[in-house]
Scaffold this active site. Structure first.
Site, PDB file in Angstrom:
ATOM      1  N   HIS A  16       0.827  -1.218   0.000  1.00 48.50           N
ATOM      2  CA  HIS A  16       0.000   0.000   0.000  1.00 48.50           C
ATOM      3  C   HIS A  16       0.861   1.267   0.000  1.00 48.50           C
ATOM      4  CE1 HIS A  16       0.848   1.020   4.180  1.00 48.50           C
ATOM      5  NE2 HIS A  16       0.640  -0.251   4.495  1.00 48.50           N
ATOM      6  N   GLU A  87      -2.142  -7.121   8.110  1.00 42.54           N
ATOM      7  CA  GLU A  87      -0.784  -7.014   8.654  1.00 42.54           C
ATOM      8  C   GLU A  87      -0.632  -7.768   9.971  1.00 42.54           C
ATOM      9  OE1 GLU A  87       2.236  -6.981   8.294  1.00 42.54           O
ATOM     10  OE2 GLU A  87       2.809  -4.904   7.837  1.00 42.54           O
TER      11      GLU A  87
END
Length: 195
Positions: A16, A87
């Site tokens: 990202h 994550e």
């Protein structure tokens, strides 16, 4: 599923774009931060790379920063949320940088220290394996949008190394990495490349 079909899977990893916390080196797992303006520009810069490649499967972390990167890069309408791409859960270290943590706990490292209230590296590696298995079963080019540590561990697992090998794989925001094959062996064919 034949071995030949499994070998056709190729994983394209898109980290990202920048967030306020990634810019400041803070561990960011479940905190759902938006991209910075620069992060939005970075994500948009991925679009030409993506436009030149046909993807058979598009998966994204459930976090806003990954979903927004997929959308700005041009694959948001095809992206399926894959919970295993979220994550590493940093537990009590969420929102803290390594130097901040080491001030209280000298020698601390996310790679080999206990993560109070979070996940172990083996738990993250198990999630990474589930993503790999899904891509191998599907076959073809798989675009994945997610985060630094999960991708570093996923690449290690792809290369049939322990998850801690990801410590050796630095990964910047809004980069492109590719996991593929060479003579029947799973390899890292491209890593941490600018679009």
């Amino acid at each position: 599923m034949t071995e030949q079909k499994k070998k056709q899977a190729e994983l394209w990893l898109f980290r990202h774009g920048e967030t306020e916390w990634s810019l400041n080196g803070k561990h960011t797992s479940y905190t759902d931060l938006p991209l910075t303006e620069h992060g939005r520009e970075q994500a948009t810069a991925l679009a030409p790379v993506i436009a030149k490649t046909q993807f058979d499967l598009v998966l994204t972390s459930p976090r806003q920063r990954a979903r927004d990167t997929a959308a700005l890069a041009g694959l948001g309408n095809r992206a399926e949320v894959e919970p295993n791409l979220q994550e590493w859960n940093y537990g009590v270290y969420e929102g803290k940088s390594t130097p901040e943590i080491q001030a209280a706990e000298p020698g601390w490292s996310v790679w080999d220290s206990p993560i109070t209230g979070g996940e172990s590296i083996d738990q993250v590696a198990a999630r990474a394996q589930q993503v790999i298995d899904r891509c191998l079963q599907h076959g073809g080019r798989c675009a994945l949008f997610a985060h630094a540590h999960i991708f570093r561990i996923l690449a290690a697992v792809w290369a049939e190394q322990p998850g801690v090998f990801g410590q050796r794989l630095a990964l910047s925001t809004a980069t492109v990495s590719v996991l593929g094959w060479e003579h029947g062996t799973r390899v890292i064919t491209r890593w941490n490349a600018a679009p």
